[in-house]
Design an enzyme around this catalytic site. Structure first.
Site, short mmCIF file in Angstrom:
data_model
loop_
_atom_site.label_atom_id
_atom_site.label_comp_id
_atom_site.label_asym_id
_atom_site.label_seq_id
_atom_site.Cartn_x
_atom_site.Cartn_y
_atom_site.Cartn_z
N LYS A 215 -0.32 -9.77 8.62
CA LYS A 215 -0.13 -8.35 8.94
C LYS A 215 -1.49 -7.86 9.40
O LYS A 215 -2.43 -7.77 8.61
CB LYS A 215 0.35 -7.56 7.72
CG LYS A 215 0.49 -6.06 8.00
CD LYS A 215 0.89 -5.27 6.76
CE LYS A 215 0.93 -3.78 7.06
NZ LYS A 215 1.25 -2.96 5.85
N THR B 95 0.83 -1.21 0.00
CA THR B 95 0.00 0.00 0.00
C THR B 95 0.86 1.25 0.00
O THR B 95 0.64 2.17 -0.79
CB THR B 95 -0.91 0.01 1.25
OG1 THR B 95 -1.68 -1.18 1.28
CG2 THR B 95 -1.84 1.22 1.23
N TYR C 203 -2.90 -10.22 4.74
CA TYR C 203 -2.90 -8.81 5.15
C TYR C 203 -4.34 -8.34 5.33
O TYR C 203 -5.11 -8.29 4.38
CB TYR C 203 -2.17 -8.00 4.08
CG TYR C 203 -2.09 -6.51 4.28
CD1 TYR C 203 -2.35 -5.89 5.50
CD2 TYR C 203 -1.72 -5.68 3.21
CE1 TYR C 203 -2.26 -4.53 5.65
CE2 TYR C 203 -1.61 -4.31 3.36
CZ TYR C 203 -1.89 -3.74 4.57
OH TYR C 203 -1.80 -2.37 4.73
N ARG D 100 -9.21 0.01 4.49
CA ARG D 100 -8.96 0.25 3.07
C ARG D 100 -9.75 -0.70 2.17
O ARG D 100 -10.16 -0.31 1.08
CB ARG D 100 -7.47 0.11 2.75
CG ARG D 100 -6.64 1.32 3.19
CD ARG D 100 -5.21 1.18 2.69
NE ARG D 100 -4.38 2.30 3.10
CZ ARG D 100 -4.11 3.36 2.35
NH1 ARG D 100 -4.62 3.46 1.14
NH2 ARG D 100 -3.34 4.32 2.80
N TYR E 296 -12.88 -3.96 -3.03
CA TYR E 296 -13.97 -3.52 -3.91
C TYR E 296 -14.99 -4.62 -4.16
O TYR E 296 -16.14 -4.49 -3.74
CB TYR E 296 -13.47 -2.96 -5.26
CG TYR E 296 -14.62 -2.35 -6.04
CD1 TYR E 296 -15.20 -1.15 -5.62
CD2 TYR E 296 -15.14 -2.97 -7.15
CE1 TYR E 296 -16.27 -0.61 -6.30
CE2 TYR E 296 -16.22 -2.45 -7.84
CZ TYR E 296 -16.79 -1.26 -7.41
OH TYR E 296 -17.84 -0.74 -8.08
N ILE F 31 5.17 -4.39 10.32
CA ILE F 31 5.39 -3.94 8.93
C ILE F 31 5.01 -2.48 8.93
O ILE F 31 3.85 -2.12 9.12
CB ILE F 31 4.57 -4.79 7.94
CG1 ILE F 31 5.09 -6.23 7.96
CG2 ILE F 31 4.67 -4.20 6.53
CD1 ILE F 31 4.33 -7.20 7.08
#
Length: 294
Positions: free
Chosen positions: A164, A47, A136, A141, A110, A206
């Site tokens: 993560k 990202t 992740y 997001r 999405y 991270i």
């Protein structure tokens, strides 16, 4: 116990851009800065690396360049996630072939999916690669959370080795640890929660912060893991204000501004992200100065 890709701090490294595309000369400087300051791994095209606005060729060239420059001095973990399972499989197999050490794979965004869809997605990918995979979870997001129960199912897959965890929910991190134990290693995905995640058995972070302060971020983790808890606490608390400043605007807008302020030339984010506002820059400058003097 599952394979450990790294213990400590992995930098979610930014991608420097210029008018011609990726600025590889500047990227090499950033990689060397990281390695020379005790970083434990580098995550490329995540990202923070703006992979979503890079072409496939740019992503491949950037990952391959990082592998070459690092030359096995630290693990290179490639961001190979996406919202099309077949495309993620193809990209992850390519990354394995060029020598990355692991893959960071974000949840589909999405189109989203159910928890059973997440299990099917990651299982399909894992079956097609021998790479260690870090799943992740960043629901702010993607709109998709990986639940502790789903983590438990995924932890049964041999090469899914870690998560993560960027949900911001410490209770969820505790539940993941309770269910998965050492079958799924945990990395904090939030710089302000490094210490809490470590206290629940996490292996590290991270990090966005480590783009500018790799040694200090590494030391938060290494001090904790070596039993120097007070030193770790002091470093985590010291960093809180600069961490807030790095998220005044959408990541990686502020961290790119910060790197430019400390002497690098990484350009500005790609549209639809824009350069940091003047007011944001002023706050960021103050936070950088305060951190330096604290």
């Amino acid at each position: 116990m599952k394979k450990i890709l790294f213990k400590g701090c992995g930098t979610a490294i930014i991608t420097p851009f210029n008018e011609n595309g990726v600025d590889f000369k500047e990227f090499e400087k950033l990689i060397e800065f990281q390695i020379n300051n005790s970083i434990d791994a580098i995550i490329v095209c995540g990202t923070t690396g703006e992979s979503s606005t890079m072409t496939e060729k740019e992503r491949k060239d950037t990952i391959e360049f990082a592998v070459k420059i690092a030359n096995k001095r630290v693990p290179i973990i490639a961001g190979t996630g996406g919202n099309c399972t077949s495309s993620v499989i193809e990209f992850t197999k390519w990354a394995e072939n060029i020598g990355v050490d692991g893959a960071l794979i974000v949840t589909p965004y999405y189109n989203k999916t159910t928890q059973s869809g997440l299990i099917a997605h990651y299982k399909a990918i894992a079956e097609e690669t021998n790479l260690p995979i870090i799943i992740y979870s960043v629901p702010s997001r993607t709109g998709v959370n990986i639940t502790p129960e789903t983590c438990l199912e995924l932890s049964k897959i041999e090469n899914i080795v870690a998560i993560k965890e960027a949900s911001g929910n410490i209770s969820q991190v505790a539940e993941i640890k309770a269910l998965c134990k050492d079958n799924l290693h945990i990395y904090s995905g939030n710089d302000d929660q490094i210490l809490p995640v470590l206290s629940l058995g996490g292996l590290g972070v991270i990090s966005v912060l480590s783009n500018i302060y790799p040694k200090d971020t590494h030391d938060i983790v290494s001090n904790f893991l070596n039993g120097n808890i007070e030193s770790s606490i002091n470093l985590q608390i010291k960093a809180i204000d600069i961490i807030k400043a790095l998220f005044y605007e959408v990541n990686p807008i502020p961290v790119k501004a910060a790197l430019n302020m400390i002497g690098y030339n990484v350009g500005v984010p790609r549209l639809p992200l824009v350069e940091m506002s003047d007011s944001g820059k002023e706050k960021l400058k103050i936070a950088l100065e305060n951190y330096k003097n604290s």
